[in-house]
Write an enzyme that holds these catalytic residues in place. Structure first.
Site, PDB file in Angstrom:
ATOM      1  N   LEU A 180      -9.654  -7.803 106.550  1.00  0.00           N
ATOM      2  CA  LEU A 180     -10.803  -8.456 105.900  1.00  0.00           C
ATOM      3  C   LEU A 180     -10.499  -9.922 105.627  1.00  0.00           C
ATOM      4  O   LEU A 180     -11.394 -10.753 105.513  1.00  0.00           O
ATOM      5  CB  LEU A 180     -11.146  -7.754 104.582  1.00  0.00           C
ATOM      6  CG  LEU A 180     -11.745  -6.363 104.723  1.00  0.00           C
ATOM      7  CD1 LEU A 180     -11.824  -5.675 103.371  1.00  0.00           C
ATOM      8  CD2 LEU A 180     -13.127  -6.435 105.357  1.00  0.00           C
ATOM      9  N   GLY A 181      -9.250 -10.222 105.506  1.00  0.00           N
ATOM     10  CA  GLY A 181      -8.887 -11.615 105.254  1.00  0.00           C
ATOM     11  C   GLY A 181      -7.450 -11.725 104.827  1.00  0.00           C
ATOM     12  O   GLY A 181      -6.711 -10.736 104.746  1.00  0.00           O
ATOM     13  N   GLY A 241      -4.966 -13.955 101.996  1.00  0.00           N
ATOM     14  CA  GLY A 241      -4.860 -14.913 100.904  1.00  0.00           C
ATOM     15  C   GLY A 241      -3.451 -15.466 100.858  1.00  0.00           C
ATOM     16  O   GLY A 241      -2.644 -15.166 101.748  1.00  0.00           O
ATOM     17  N   GLY A 288      -0.978 -12.291 100.352  1.00  0.00           N
ATOM     18  CA  GLY A 288      -0.922 -11.111 101.210  1.00  0.00           C
ATOM     19  C   GLY A 288      -2.176 -10.939 102.029  1.00  0.00           C
ATOM     20  O   GLY A 288      -3.006 -11.847 102.123  1.00  0.00           O
ATOM     21  N   LYS A 289      -2.283  -9.751 102.633  1.00  0.00           N
ATOM     22  CA  LYS A 289      -3.423  -9.467 103.499  1.00  0.00           C
ATOM     23  C   LYS A 289      -4.400  -8.538 102.796  1.00  0.00           C
ATOM     24  O   LYS A 289      -3.983  -7.736 101.956  1.00  0.00           O
ATOM     25  CB  LYS A 289      -2.948  -8.717 104.737  1.00  0.00           C
ATOM     26  CG  LYS A 289      -2.225  -9.555 105.743  1.00  0.00           C
ATOM     27  CD  LYS A 289      -1.776  -8.639 106.876  1.00  0.00           C
ATOM     28  CE  LYS A 289      -0.971  -9.425 107.900  1.00  0.00           C
ATOM     29  NZ  LYS A 289      -0.451  -8.535 108.945  1.00  0.00           N
ATOM     30  N   VAL A 290      -5.667  -8.583 103.203  1.00  0.00           N
ATOM     31  CA  VAL A 290      -6.639  -7.621 102.682  1.00  0.00           C
ATOM     32  C   VAL A 290      -7.190  -6.832 103.872  1.00  0.00           C
ATOM     33  O   VAL A 290      -7.622  -7.413 104.869  1.00  0.00           O
ATOM     34  CB  VAL A 290      -7.775  -8.321 101.902  1.00  0.00           C
ATOM     35  CG1 VAL A 290      -8.765  -7.296 101.372  1.00  0.00           C
ATOM     36  CG2 VAL A 290      -7.218  -9.144 100.750  1.00  0.00           C
ATOM     37  N   LYS A 294      -5.586  -4.798  99.163  1.00  0.00           N
ATOM     38  CA  LYS A 294      -4.759  -6.001  99.237  1.00  0.00           C
ATOM     39  C   LYS A 294      -3.311  -5.554  99.328  1.00  0.00           C
ATOM     40  O   LYS A 294      -2.846  -4.785  98.486  1.00  0.00           O
ATOM     41  CB  LYS A 294      -5.003  -6.842  97.980  1.00  0.00           C
ATOM     42  CG  LYS A 294      -4.476  -8.238  98.036  1.00  0.00           C
ATOM     43  CD  LYS A 294      -5.125  -9.033  96.914  1.00  0.00           C
ATOM     44  CE  LYS A 294      -4.616 -10.424  96.784  1.00  0.00           C
ATOM     45  NZ  LYS A 294      -5.403 -11.200  95.826  1.00  0.00           N
ATOM     46  N   ASP A 308     -10.463 -20.100  88.814  1.00  0.00           N
ATOM     47  CA  ASP A 308     -10.645 -20.445  90.239  1.00  0.00           C
ATOM     48  C   ASP A 308     -12.014 -19.961  90.729  1.00  0.00           C
ATOM     49  O   ASP A 308     -12.117 -19.352  91.792  1.00  0.00           O
ATOM     50  CB  ASP A 308      -9.508 -19.874  91.082  1.00  0.00           C
ATOM     51  CG  ASP A 308      -9.373 -20.583  92.427  1.00  0.00           C
ATOM     52  OD1 ASP A 308      -9.955 -21.693  92.581  1.00  0.00           O
ATOM     53  OD2 ASP A 308      -8.713 -20.050  93.331  1.00  0.00           O
TER      54      ASP A 308
END
Ligand SMILES: Nc1ncnc2c1ncn2[C@@H]1O[C@H](COP(=O)(O)OP(=O)(O)OP(=O)(O)O)[C@@H](O)[C@H]1O
Length: 445
Positions: free
Chosen positions: A74-75, A77, A80-82, A95, A197
């Site tokens: 999904l993406g 950050g 880490g990864k999602v 995540k 944020d």
């Protein structure tokens, strides 16, 4: 010891949906609820499952983490990864982070990324609101050092994708999104949490288009007042008081400003302050007059000007936003505030967000490092002994002296450790020797 925390939350959702129904968390719309059931639901300590055992398997359908079938990315950050995942027909976003790598990634002088993740998880474990992305399960496996946050899947993705020029969102739709964001933010601020944020990338839409606040990576909790000194956030969304380097600024005011920038972005399709480099950008945010397109309707204009007021003392507060004519469509569309009951979120909760720090293991690690250094030193001395007797005598004398000194040093260390069992590893140099930390590909799925 962790305090017992009973979460009691009552709220009404006046964001994009008039009534809130989310059976999975035990909340029911008011008409359907009965008081006893409500009481029972409210007495739950936390809705987040904590799992210590990890089983990673691979079959014809792909990879599995415990009962979750792992699907596409999904993406990604900074931590880490999602990944998208399915369990019992329900879709989740997971995540995936590596604690070992997080521990090596420094965040400022005293912290590592693991500290931020600890805080993020502690906050997500406590919060439970229809406009905040929910955490369902934390899988914390000590053997692989992998950490999984199983969250609700936000099918609609980010409110707006990046900071380029985009198609503006129609006002009625933007109003619904804005009200969702304000509901979520009011809930967080009530519970003394500042997000720090807020930006369209961290505002995710569910399948019904409801907006929820996500990514608590730099969020913080405050006690009496909401004053902060450390800078956190995304440059284009930072308020003038942070850009000017002011110490002791309000975290709530920071969030409100960022919501204003996000609203501007939604309705005009672009950011109000843009520059090639952060210094120029900070200069513009502090000094450049806000421009609002000419044809903008009066109520929207007054709301944006009120929120994006450069002086934080004169900046619109959240209660004024709730009653603003653009938000309530001049009282045709009521926007009452939710009612919440306090919960505790303490430093202990943060330390225990997942496997608590093992202070003993870290002390042992420091001792091993010290002994290794000591042995190296001694073997060096003995090889010199063989080569030259004279030098040997001298070395022995020196050695004795050094040993004496070291013994004193050891005693001193022991005494220090006795007095300070809470060894300050954030300031220890052991983290500095762990090399480059950029390779996040190591979290491989
Ligand atoms: N619950 C979710 N449902 C669907 N997609 C998600 C969810 N959470 C995160 N994502 C997607 O995964 C991406 C990475 O999310 P993550 O929170 O790790 O980092 P980020 O917010 O993009 O960046 P950073 O943490 O560096 O600020 C996001 O951009 C988002 O598109």
């Amino acid at each position: 010891m962790s305090q017992r925390v009973i979460k009691k939350i009552k709220f009404q959702d006046y964001g994009s949906k008039p009534k809130y129904e989310q059976e999975s968390f035990g909340f029911k719309s008011k008409e359907n609820s009965n008081e006893e059931e409500d009481e029972e639901e409210e007495e739950k300590e936390s809705h987040v499952i904590e799992t210590k055992k990890l089983q990673m398997t691979k079959d014809s359908q792909g990879q599995r983490i415990n009962e979750y079938q792992i699907l596409e990315n999904l993406g990604r950050g900074s931590y880490g990864k999602v990944k998208k995942a399915v369990k019992n027909g329900k879709t989740y976003a997971i995540k995936i982070m590596n604690k070992r790598l997080l521990k090596k990634k420094r965040q400022g002088r005293r912290k590592t990324a693991l500290d931020n993740v600890r805080r993020e998880i502690a906050i997500m474990k406590k919060v439970n609101h229809p406009n905040v992305v929910n955490l369902y399960e934390v899988i914390d496996d000590n053997e692989t050092q992998l950490l999984f946050l199983v969250m609700e899947f936000m099918e609609g993705g980010a409110l707006m994708d990046d900071n380029t020029i985009q198609e503006p969102i129609e006002e009625p739709q933007a109003r619904k999104y804005f009200r969702d964001i304000i509901c979520g933010l009011d809930y967080l601020h009530f519970h003394q949490i500042v997000h720090r944020d807020i930006k369209p990338e961290n505002l995710l839409k569910d399948k019904d288009g409801k907006v929820k606040i996500a990514d608590f990576g730099v969020s913080d909790i405050f006690e009496k007042d909401d004053k902060f000194t450390s800078t956190a956030g995304t440059p284009a969304f930072l308020p003038p008081e942070i850009c000017s380097g002011k110490k002791n600024f309000s975290g709530k005011d920071q969030d409100i400003w960022a919501v204003g920038i996000s609203l501007y972005y939604m309705v005009f399709g672009m950011l109000p302050f843009l520059a090639r480099n952060p210094l120029k950008l900070f200069e513009k945010i502090q000094n450049e007059k806000l421009t609002i397109p000419e044809k903008t309707e009066t109520d929207l204009k007054s709301l944006i000007l009120g929120i994006l007021e450069k002086d934080p003392d004169n900046r619109m507060k959240i209660d004024e936003i709730y009653t603003h004519p653009w938000v309530t469509e001049r009282n045709r569309n009521a926007f009452p505030r939710g009612e919440y009951t306090e919960f505790d979120l303490s430093e202990t909760d943060i330390q225990n967000a997942f496997t608590p720090r093992n202070k003993l293991a870290e002390c042992v690690h420091q001792l091993i490092l010290f002994n290794r250094w000591n042995n190296d030193y001694e073997s060096q001395v003995s090889s010199n002994e063989k080569e030259n007797e004279k030098i040997q005598v001298k070395e022995k004398e020196t050695q004795k002296e050094k040993e004496k000194k070291m013994e004193n040093g050891n005693n001193k260390n022991e005494n220090e450790n006795e007095n300070n069992t809470d060894l300050d590893l954030e300031n220890s140099t052991i983290w500095e020797d762990l090399g480059d930390t950029e390779d996040w590909e190591e979290v491989d799925f």
